[in-house]
Design a protein around this motif. Sequence first.
Motif, PDB file in Angstrom:
ATOM      1  N   VAL A   1      36.723  68.011  66.406  1.00  0.00           N
ATOM      2  CA  VAL A   1      38.142  67.691  66.593  1.00  0.00           C
ATOM      3  C   VAL A   1      38.382  66.181  66.471  1.00  0.00           C
ATOM      4  O   VAL A   1      39.433  65.756  65.985  1.00  0.00           O
ATOM      5  N   ASP A   2      37.418  65.379  66.875  1.00  0.00           N
ATOM      6  CA  ASP A   2      37.552  63.932  66.735  1.00  0.00           C
ATOM      7  C   ASP A   2      37.684  63.545  65.261  1.00  0.00           C
ATOM      8  O   ASP A   2      38.524  62.710  64.898  1.00  0.00           O
ATOM      9  N   VAL A   3      36.881  64.157  64.412  1.00  0.00           N
ATOM     10  CA  VAL A   3      36.972  63.908  62.973  1.00  0.00           C
ATOM     11  C   VAL A   3      38.245  64.530  62.399  1.00  0.00           C
ATOM     12  O   VAL A   3      38.939  63.928  61.568  1.00  0.00           O
ATOM     13  N   PHE A   4      38.572  65.741  62.844  1.00  0.00           N
ATOM     14  CA  PHE A   4      39.787  66.441  62.394  1.00  0.00           C
ATOM     15  C   PHE A   4      41.024  65.592  62.665  1.00  0.00           C
ATOM     16  O   PHE A   4      41.939  65.510  61.833  1.00  0.00           O
ATOM     17  N   ARG A   5      41.053  64.950  63.811  1.00  0.00           N
ATOM     18  CA  ARG A   5      42.199  64.116  64.173  1.00  0.00           C
ATOM     19  C   ARG A   5      42.376  62.967  63.189  1.00  0.00           C
ATOM     20  O   ARG A   5      43.515  62.619  62.829  1.00  0.00           O
ATOM     21  N   GLN A   6      41.281  62.371  62.763  1.00  0.00           N
ATOM     22  CA  GLN A   6      41.358  61.251  61.824  1.00  0.00           C
ATOM     23  C   GLN A   6      41.807  61.717  60.442  1.00  0.00           C
ATOM     24  O   GLN A   6      42.569  61.018  59.762  1.00  0.00           O
ATOM     25  N   GLU A   7      41.340  62.895  60.039  1.00  0.00           N
ATOM     26  CA  GLU A   7      41.629  63.377  58.685  1.00  0.00           C
ATOM     27  C   GLU A   7      42.953  64.136  58.582  1.00  0.00           C
ATOM     28  O   GLU A   7      43.568  64.165  57.513  1.00  0.00           O
ATOM     29  N   HIS A   8      43.394  64.743  59.697  1.00  0.00           N
ATOM     30  CA  HIS A   8      44.615  65.567  59.671  1.00  0.00           C
ATOM     31  C   HIS A   8      45.458  65.278  60.912  1.00  0.00           C
ATOM     32  O   HIS A   8      45.606  66.132  61.796  1.00  0.00           O
TER      33      HIS A   8
ATOM     34  N   LYS B   1      48.331  66.995  65.984  1.00  0.00           N
ATOM     35  CA  LYS B   1      49.461  66.953  66.918  1.00  0.00           C
ATOM     36  C   LYS B   1      50.048  68.350  67.127  1.00  0.00           C
ATOM     37  O   LYS B   1      50.454  68.702  68.239  1.00  0.00           O
ATOM     38  N   THR B   2      50.098  69.141  66.078  1.00  0.00           N
ATOM     39  CA  THR B   2      50.606  70.506  66.204  1.00  0.00           C
ATOM     40  C   THR B   2      49.746  71.319  67.165  1.00  0.00           C
ATOM     41  O   THR B   2      50.253  72.052  68.025  1.00  0.00           O
ATOM     42  N   LEU B   3      48.423  71.184  67.052  1.00  0.00           N
ATOM     43  CA  LEU B   3      47.522  71.953  67.919  1.00  0.00           C
ATOM     44  C   LEU B   3      47.527  71.447  69.352  1.00  0.00           C
ATOM     45  O   LEU B   3      47.113  72.164  70.264  1.00  0.00           O
ATOM     46  N   CYS B   4      47.994  70.212  69.559  1.00  0.00           N
ATOM     47  CA  CYS B   4      48.171  69.697  70.922  1.00  0.00           C
ATOM     48  C   CYS B   4      49.474  70.194  71.543  1.00  0.00           C
ATOM     49  O   CYS B   4      49.593  70.247  72.769  1.00  0.00           O
ATOM     50  N   ARG B   5      50.416  70.543  70.705  1.00  0.00           N
ATOM     51  CA  ARG B   5      51.763  70.852  71.180  1.00  0.00           C
ATOM     52  C   ARG B   5      52.072  72.340  71.244  1.00  0.00           C
ATOM     53  O   ARG B   5      52.667  72.837  72.204  1.00  0.00           O
TER      54      ARG B   5
END
Length: 487
Positions: A324-331, A336-340
């Motif tokens: 998820v750390d890498v996913f956050r940087q790339e997407h 943000k959608t998956l956080c919300r």
Amino acid sequence: MSTRIIHRLILKFHQPNQRCIFMTSRQQKHSTYRTRAAGEKITKLAGSASMSQMAASKPENPISIHQEMVDRQVLFPAQFKVAGDDRIQQVNKINDGRMVEIIWKDGKHSKFHSIWLRHTCHCPSCKIDVSGQPTVALTEIPLDDLYITDIDLTEENVLKVIWKAGDKTHQGYLPSSYLKTYCYSDGEIERKSNAARMNFTTDTKIPEIDYKEVMESQVGLYQWLSILGDRGLCMIRNVPTELDQLLKVARRVALPQHTIYGDTFDVIDVPNASNAAYRPIVLELHMDQPTYESPPGIQLLHCIRFDDKIIGGDSVFADIHHIVDVFRQEHPDEFKTLCRVPVTYETHGYGDAAGRELPVHLQIRRPIIHVNNYGHVVAIAYHENVNGPLQVDEQDVEPFYKAFQMLVQAVRTWPYKYRVRLQPGDMITFQNRRAVHGRAAYVSNGGQRHLHGTYINIDEFRSMLIYLQNTVGDGSLIKRMGLLDMY
């Protein structure tokens, strides 16, 4: 009778029968920790002799206030290793006594509000012996009329504080180590949050420890738990293959966490099983029991039998927080959608309860990713195959599915996976909320693959690790492990 015992008796009988916030003049008269009247010099307690006169009448070896706190078990010095140098150089009242500034010997500065100090007072009227539970009733503290009238060092490592509210005062004590450890000013909370970040690695070799080390010493137990806490998984080798060994290892930490599968479970090939884990099919990487509000924190799988004739069946693990750390940087938008937007996780079993103890219908809506107020990821609930009906606003349906699809793809193609063919006597232990796990499909060829499993509550695991970190270890902050802890 010794001086030490007399002091302990005084403290014991000083405990009030009701909660004490501020002491009236009558209470002050009968209190061990006396308060001073407004305007009275700090060298004289209310209605009492001067400090120098009192010192002359003191026993030869008085117990320090700090030692009294330790004896009452409201202060445990081991937990403050991380504080470092907790000597105070200077202490000042600021904002007309509404706050206090401490300048430490190491040059650092800390500020504390009067209400914060009052709520954490360590005197016998304000903390219960042994538990350290505060008895201060917040509703009785007048926030708009609470001032510190005097504050100074009674000892090198204890602050004496006198608060005033109207015509009432309270005198209490606070250890410097406590204040240094729990400082919240000058960016300290963000620093602690940064220090709690997980360490990621591309090393796919599973760290190991021997069974005897774990079972025979606190040092070995600490080594196991610290590896598990830092890396997210650890292999225990050479575990006897009796079924009772699983709980013997688990109980070094805590009692097993009961779930719909009981205290323990057996991962074996069961014909026509409703749970995919009991069939010889592939299991994609997942977290167990995301349908629980508090999913299991630690999982232990003890290999009892894994016959050589079986083809396949290797176990697979990956660090979902690293992914998820890498996913956050790339997407970033999909992150943000998956956080919300909340996903729905669901497990149900009616009728014969699908082999479980009772009928089951677990359902929960929650975001897959949780962040704290600094934007750091603190918890993830990931499973691609226990999804119930998505219940979100219509404008969020397609954005959610797009983001979830992309995350699933990131998990499946993650290059840094741990792979192992478990052998009888292996016990793989891992953070269920961090090390997502799966399995390759297998063909039994008449052989048997039997893993005996259980869970440990994440809070109880964390509690034991903190205890060992403060007693056996160096006292440093532990890393996050998927709790909804805002550090």
